[in-house]
Motif scaffolding. Structure first.
Motif, PDB file in Angstrom:
ATOM      1  N   GLU A  42       0.819  -1.213   0.000  1.00 11.60           N
ATOM      2  CA  GLU A  42       0.000   0.000   0.000  1.00 11.60           C
ATOM      3  C   GLU A  42       0.848   1.256   0.000  1.00 11.60           C
ATOM      4  O   GLU A  42       0.498   2.248  -0.658  1.00 11.60           O
ATOM      5  CB  GLU A  42      -0.934   0.008   1.214  1.00 11.60           C
ATOM      6  CG  GLU A  42      -2.023  -1.040   1.174  1.00 11.60           C
ATOM      7  CD  GLU A  42      -2.982  -0.861   0.015  1.00 11.60           C
ATOM      8  OE1 GLU A  42      -3.143   0.294  -0.458  1.00 11.60           O
ATOM      9  OE2 GLU A  42      -3.566  -1.865  -0.424  1.00 11.60           O
ATOM     10  N   ASN A  43       1.951   1.251   0.749  1.00 13.81           N
ATOM     11  CA  ASN A  43       2.807   2.434   0.802  1.00 13.81           C
ATOM     12  C   ASN A  43       4.210   2.018   1.214  1.00 13.81           C
ATOM     13  O   ASN A  43       4.477   1.797   2.396  1.00 13.81           O
ATOM     14  CB  ASN A  43       2.263   3.463   1.789  1.00 13.81           C
ATOM     15  CG  ASN A  43       3.019   4.788   1.706  1.00 13.81           C
ATOM     16  OD1 ASN A  43       4.133   4.855   1.177  1.00 13.81           O
ATOM     17  ND2 ASN A  43       2.411   5.851   2.216  1.00 13.81           N
ATOM     18  N   VAL A  46       6.069   3.776   4.335  1.00  9.70           N
ATOM     19  CA  VAL A  46       5.690   3.619   5.737  1.00  9.70           C
ATOM     20  C   VAL A  46       6.655   2.646   6.419  1.00  9.70           C
ATOM     21  O   VAL A  46       6.912   1.553   5.922  1.00  9.70           O
ATOM     22  CB  VAL A  46       4.248   3.103   5.864  1.00  9.70           C
ATOM     23  CG1 VAL A  46       3.929   2.707   7.304  1.00  9.70           C
ATOM     24  CG2 VAL A  46       3.262   4.175   5.398  1.00  9.70           C
ATOM     25  N   THR A 290      -3.721   1.308   6.268  1.00 10.52           N
ATOM     26  CA  THR A 290      -2.593   2.012   5.649  1.00 10.52           C
ATOM     27  C   THR A 290      -3.065   2.827   4.454  1.00 10.52           C
ATOM     28  O   THR A 290      -2.682   3.995   4.290  1.00 10.52           O
ATOM     29  CB  THR A 290      -1.505   1.011   5.212  1.00 10.52           C
ATOM     30  OG1 THR A 290      -1.077   0.254   6.350  1.00 10.52           O
ATOM     31  CG2 THR A 290      -0.311   1.727   4.608  1.00 10.52           C
ATOM     32  N   ALA A 291      -3.900   2.237   3.612  1.00 11.91           N
ATOM     33  CA  ALA A 291      -4.414   2.955   2.449  1.00 11.91           C
ATOM     34  C   ALA A 291      -5.255   4.159   2.867  1.00 11.91           C
ATOM     35  O   ALA A 291      -5.235   5.202   2.200  1.00 11.91           O
ATOM     36  CB  ALA A 291      -5.251   2.014   1.586  1.00 11.91           C
ATOM     37  N   PRO A 295      -1.916   7.101   2.708  1.00  8.08           N
ATOM     38  CA  PRO A 295      -1.954   6.840   1.270  1.00  8.08           C
ATOM     39  C   PRO A 295      -0.696   7.356   0.585  1.00  8.08           C
ATOM     40  O   PRO A 295      -0.054   8.301   1.043  1.00  8.08           O
ATOM     41  CB  PRO A 295      -3.192   7.614   0.807  1.00  8.08           C
ATOM     42  CG  PRO A 295      -3.340   8.723   1.808  1.00  8.08           C
ATOM     43  CD  PRO A 295      -2.886   8.144   3.118  1.00  8.08           C
ATOM     44  N   VAL A 296      -0.349   6.718  -0.509  1.00 10.15           N
ATOM     45  CA  VAL A 296       0.782   7.188  -1.310  1.00 10.15           C
ATOM     46  C   VAL A 296       0.399   8.525  -1.936  1.00 10.15           C
ATOM     47  O   VAL A 296      -0.671   8.657  -2.540  1.00 10.15           O
ATOM     48  CB  VAL A 296       1.140   6.160  -2.405  1.00 10.15           C
ATOM     49  CG1 VAL A 296       2.215   6.727  -3.324  1.00 10.15           C
ATOM     50  CG2 VAL A 296       1.609   4.860  -1.779  1.00 10.15           C
ATOM     51  N   ARG A 297       1.254   9.497  -1.739  1.00 15.02           N
ATOM     52  CA  ARG A 297       0.996  10.826  -2.287  1.00 15.02           C
ATOM     53  C   ARG A 297       1.640  10.939  -3.657  1.00 15.02           C
ATOM     54  O   ARG A 297       2.824  10.631  -3.816  1.00 15.02           O
ATOM     55  CB  ARG A 297       1.560  11.912  -1.368  1.00 15.02           C
ATOM     56  CG  ARG A 297       1.019  11.864   0.052  1.00 15.02           C
ATOM     57  CD  ARG A 297      -0.467  12.165   0.107  1.00 15.02           C
ATOM     58  NE  ARG A 297      -0.948  12.266   1.485  1.00 15.02           N
ATOM     59  CZ  ARG A 297      -2.236  12.394   1.806  1.00 15.02           C
ATOM     60  NH1 ARG A 297      -3.139  12.432   0.848  1.00 15.02           N
ATOM     61  NH2 ARG A 297      -2.606  12.480   3.069  1.00 15.02           N
TER      62      ARG A 297
END
Length: 311
Positions: A42-43, A46, A290-291, A295-297
């Motif tokens: 998800e990222n 992290v 996590t999402a 979240p992934v930016r």
């Protein structure tokens, strides 16, 4: 909102993971591998933290390493309470960190350290200063446990209850603040170290202390906070509303969030310390949280100037 994720809490403590159901920690190893992979998918930014050991035990790290767990985490965490529960003196803190560093190349974080005011509030204040002296500069993250005393109408998360004698009641007096929110001497002892020592504060479902906690943490100058999101709570009606409120309220801090607690209906036994029936379900919870909160930016691309066309 999330700097780091801890996968479970104190897995070598039977108050948090049942060793009778998983005597070789094989189920825990599988759970951690799956959760670590889900969080990374998800990222990747992290930080994944192995649930803090209590007691601090190098052989536990070796056991998990042999089962492939260390490839699924980025950091090892330890918990210690030498004035209350551990069988070693407080001055051994640096040595305890070094013995874990000797068996892993991962950074070692101290994600719970504290002193109870059960016997004396003055001793607790001394313990804050002594802990800071011993640990600042020795660990990249230090989280004092905790901001608040545990309300007396609640139960401490332990298997032993009153059979522990005074040790059980020490759980209720670990805060810098009393149950009613009034400060102990430890508050001012902690204030000079707040930027170097974060705080660990668990918030229960719809915890009435959340907003006041944020005011206190900001007043003290705390930058790093450790808290938790309960997998068991995810099955409550309105769980995501509460999770959203909690995480939004804490958004000004660098948060390490712990994912743990097995829902009773999803465990091998009906208890939050039980290994799950299906460890992939816990991994899915970790991925969902996590999402949602880390979240992934997408990178911000600066606009390019528009060239004037040739006349």
């Amino acid at each position: 909102m999330i700097e780091a994720v801890k996968i479970w809490n104190e897995p070598n403590n039977k108050s948090h993971w049942d060793p009778l159901l998983d005597p070789e920690w094989e189920r825990f190893a599988e759970l951690t591998r799956l959760a670590g992979a889900a969080i990374r998918a998800e990222n990747p930014a992290v930080t994944r933290v192995l649930g803090g050991m209590s007691p601090i035990d190098p052989s536990f790290i070796r056991r998990l390493e042999a089962q492939g767990v260390m490839d699924a985490v980025d950091v090892v965490a330890v918990h210690g309470f030498p004035l209350d529960w551990n069988l070693w003196p407080i001055d051994e803190w640096p040595a305890r960190i070094e013995e874990i560093k000797a068996v892993t190349n991962k950074p070692v974080w101290v994600t719970e350290v504290g002193v109870s005011a059960f016997g004396s509030e003055e001793v607790q204040a001394w313990g804050v200063r002594k802990t800071a002296e011993l640990l600042i500069g020795k660990a990249p993250r230090i989280h004092w446990y905790s901001l608040y005393d545990l309300p007396r109408t609640w139960e401490a998360t332990t298997r032993h209850r009153e059979a522990e004698g005074s040790s059980y009641y020490r759980h209720f007096h670990m805060g810098l603040l009393r149950e009613d929110g009034s400060p102990k001497p430890a508050v001012e002892a902690f204030r000079p170290y707040a930027s170097d020592m974060g705080v660990c504060q668990w918030f229960h479902y719809h915890d009435h202390r959340l907003d006041d906690a944020v005011r206190w943490l900001k007043d003290l100058g705390v930058r790093r906070l450790r808290t938790g999101l309960s997998w068991a709570d995810r099955y409550r009606d309105g769980a995501l509303d509460w999770f959203d409120r909690q995480m939004e309220t804490l958004s000004d801090f660098d948060v390490t969030v712990t994912f743990c607690f097995t829902p009773e209906h999803r465990g091998l036994e009906a208890h939050h310390t039980s290994p799950p029936q299906v460890p992939e379900e816990f991994a899915a919870f970790c991925a969902e949280m996590t999402a949602r909160y880390a979240p992934v930016r997408s990178p911000v691309v600066a606009p390019q100037p528009i060239e004037a066309s040739a006349a």
